[in-house]
Design a protein around this motif. Structure first.
Motif, short mmCIF file in Angstrom:
data_model
loop_
_atom_site.label_atom_id
_atom_site.label_comp_id
_atom_site.label_asym_id
_atom_site.label_seq_id
_atom_site.Cartn_x
_atom_site.Cartn_y
_atom_site.Cartn_z
N SER A 81 3.28 -3.56 -4.22
CA SER A 81 2.05 -3.77 -3.43
C SER A 81 0.86 -4.15 -4.31
CB SER A 81 1.72 -2.55 -2.57
OG SER A 81 1.46 -1.43 -3.36
N GLN A 82 0.73 -3.56 -5.49
CA GLN A 82 -0.38 -3.89 -6.37
C GLN A 82 -0.25 -5.33 -6.88
OE1 GLN A 82 -3.12 -2.09 -6.83
NE2 GLN A 82 -3.97 -3.72 -8.09
N LYS A 109 -1.23 -7.62 -4.08
CA LYS A 109 -2.68 -7.61 -3.90
C LYS A 109 -3.35 -8.47 -4.96
CE LYS A 109 -6.67 -4.55 -3.93
NZ LYS A 109 -7.15 -3.19 -4.17
N GLU A 110 -2.94 -8.32 -6.21
CA GLU A 110 -3.52 -9.11 -7.31
C GLU A 110 -3.28 -10.60 -7.10
OE1 GLU A 110 -1.96 -7.38 -10.91
OE2 GLU A 110 -3.00 -5.48 -10.52
#
Length: 128
Positions: free
Chosen positions: A77-78, A81-82
């Motif tokens: 997920s990170q 997002k990035e």
């Protein structure tokens, strides 16, 4: 939902949908006993997402990366997002460039319009 219905709903060709599926932009589409694609609501959400992102100019490679990360689960997920943040930055920069270009076009159009007004005044004086 059959492929023709999805095409009509999203304004895409069947070739485009098949291509999106083939390259992994649309996660696995189920098929019925006859082998005909049967798009689910989830598949349609992916179609809508990809159409939106493509129309904004996001590269297919970025979208493939996003879908691949998504399929790997919550641990990505990170990274997703990035990826989205980076694409937003690029789009904003593109928008700023486009706004500058629109400004230049507006200036040029104004000059043409002013030239026409001057020319018309000159023609009117010569007619008098």
């Amino acid at each position: 939902m059959k492929i023709a219905e999805v095409c009509e709903k999203f304004g895409l060709s069947q070739d485009t949908l098949r291509y999106y599926e083939r390259i992994g932009l649309i996660p696995r589409v189920n098929r019925n006993k006859s082998g005909i694609r049967d798009y689910t609501e989830e598949n349609c959400r992916w179609v809508e997402f990809n159409k939106c992102m493509r129309s904004a100019g996001l590269p297919i490679e970025v979208l493939i990366e996003y879908v691949t990360l998504f399929q790997q689960g919550d641990q990505t997920s990170q990274a997703r997002k990035e990826l989205l943040i980076e694409q937003r930055k690029l789009l904003k920069a593109k928008m700023e460039d486009m706004e500058k270009t629109i400004g230049r076009l507006d200036d040029k159009i104004t000059r043409y319009e002013q030239a026409v007004v001057v020319k018309e005044k000159t023609l009117k004086r010569s007619e008098e």
